[in-house]
Design an enzyme around this catalytic site. Sequence first.
Site, mmCIF file in Angstrom:
data_model
loop_
_atom_site.group_PDB
_atom_site.id
_atom_site.type_symbol
_atom_site.label_atom_id
_atom_site.label_comp_id
_atom_site.label_asym_id
_atom_site.label_seq_id
_atom_site.Cartn_x
_atom_site.Cartn_y
_atom_site.Cartn_z
ATOM 1 N N GLY A 156 16.253 40.711 42.009
ATOM 2 C CA GLY A 156 17.281 39.696 41.798
ATOM 3 C C GLY A 156 18.353 39.708 42.877
ATOM 4 C CD GLU A 157 19.209 35.066 46.030
ATOM 5 O OE1 GLU A 157 20.091 34.356 45.501
ATOM 6 O OE2 GLU A 157 18.423 34.653 46.897
ATOM 7 C CG HIS B 12 19.329 40.053 31.024
ATOM 8 N ND1 HIS B 12 18.981 39.379 32.179
ATOM 9 C CD2 HIS B 12 19.927 41.190 31.441
ATOM 10 C CE1 HIS B 12 19.380 40.071 33.229
ATOM 11 N NE2 HIS B 12 19.945 41.193 32.807
ATOM 12 C CG HIS C 43 15.658 41.970 33.325
ATOM 13 N ND1 HIS C 43 16.595 42.204 32.357
ATOM 14 C CD2 HIS C 43 15.932 42.841 34.324
ATOM 15 C CE1 HIS C 43 17.401 43.182 32.742
ATOM 16 N NE2 HIS C 43 17.024 43.591 33.934
HETATM 17 P P1 AMP Z 1 17.965 46.191 36.321
HETATM 18 O O1 AMP Z 1 17.172 46.320 35.080
HETATM 19 O O2 AMP Z 1 19.403 45.910 36.109
HETATM 20 O O3 AMP Z 1 17.693 47.311 37.295
HETATM 21 O O4 AMP Z 1 17.403 44.881 37.041
HETATM 22 C C1 AMP Z 1 16.052 44.726 37.329
HETATM 23 C C2 AMP Z 1 15.890 43.539 38.247
HETATM 24 O O5 AMP Z 1 16.393 42.364 37.612
HETATM 25 C C3 AMP Z 1 16.680 43.705 39.554
HETATM 26 O O6 AMP Z 1 15.901 43.197 40.627
HETATM 27 C C4 AMP Z 1 17.894 42.853 39.308
HETATM 28 O O7 AMP Z 1 18.480 42.355 40.485
HETATM 29 C C5 AMP Z 1 17.313 41.730 38.476
HETATM 30 N N1 AMP Z 1 18.368 41.055 37.705
HETATM 31 C C6 AMP Z 1 19.342 41.658 36.970
HETATM 32 N N2 AMP Z 1 20.166 40.725 36.451
HETATM 33 C C7 AMP Z 1 19.703 39.521 36.872
HETATM 34 C C8 AMP Z 1 20.126 38.167 36.681
HETATM 35 N N3 AMP Z 1 21.210 37.885 35.970
HETATM 36 N N4 AMP Z 1 19.408 37.170 37.268
HETATM 37 C C9 AMP Z 1 18.311 37.466 38.019
HETATM 38 N N5 AMP Z 1 17.863 38.714 38.228
HETATM 39 C C10 AMP Z 1 18.548 39.732 37.671
#
Ligand code: AMP
Length: 294
Positions: A160-161, A34, A37
């Site tokens: 991401g935070e 999304h 990412h």
């Molecule tokens: P995931 O695919 O959920 O493992 O996330 C991959 C990376 O994207 C991780 O570093 C997350 O913290 C970051 N991330 C997920 N959602 C968001 C968001 N809404 N805003 C910014 N970064 C995000």
Amino acid sequence: MQIIDTKAQLEAILGKYKKDGKSLGFVPTMGALHAGHISLINSSKKTTDITICSIFVNPTQFNDKNDLDLYPRMPEKDAEMLKNTGCDVLFMPLVDEIYIGENGFEGFEGQKRFKGAEAFHFEGLDKVLEGKHRPGHFNGVAQVVSILLDIVKPNKAFFGEKDFQQLLIIKELRRQLKLNIEIVGCPTLREKDELAMSSRNMLLSSEEREAASLLPKLMAEAKTLKEKGKSVNEISGYFKDRLKNNTLYKLDYFAICDSENLTELTAFDKNIKSIALVACFVGKIRLIDNIFLD
Ligand code: AMP
């Protein structure tokens, strides 16, 4: 954009870039991408020469097989989004490509699914909040991130935070493994109603999605209450009361912590930058969020 599924191929391609003096930026993800990412990809593109994104739904960080099975997967759509953003390399390995040799696959049965999955210690940081509610989760995260960082060997890696505790764990992992990689924390991207973007949001029913709007609203209210001089207890009490009345919600935790080390605060201290963190189920879907209070 090059799409790669083997470690050997990726190492060969990245080796060439490194030889040419290019800096590498790495964004590890689990896919179902999304705009959140994509903001990480854009941060990488702005500050490094070559951006690599990985998509790997890492089984070792799931402590619920159902959650793993349900996790959304849409590789074609993800690849299209990454291509349009100008990502240079997409790494999409199969499980056996990541968990080989010392980290060999042992099947999905309880916590100790992969050799080496329990190898990390984070001095308590992995035992609170998400760590407490999802035992073994951060060991799984540390395991896959250390393997991926070792393959990619980037100059910078972007996280991401939104997953604030994970970001602190990764920084600690970098310190422990003495990695010469800059870990860059990126702000949370949100939907129009301020719900933090998440791959899991698409699993919410329309009724649940509507109800989920309450979460960012209450987080913002927590910050306002802090600004009005309310205490930690008063803010926590207010937050929990507001959720108690909503039958779609089940709260895992709401905590106000020191943002340096996630020690839970009992009182605010002007020398400590505080952060509120929440995890709750909306229906069957578990959402997390956080907000800096100062
Ligand atoms: P995931 O695919 O959920 O493992 O996330 C991959 C990376 O994207 C991780 O570093 C997350 O913290 C970051 N991330 C997920 N959602 C968001 C968001 N809404 N805003 C910014 N970064 C995000």
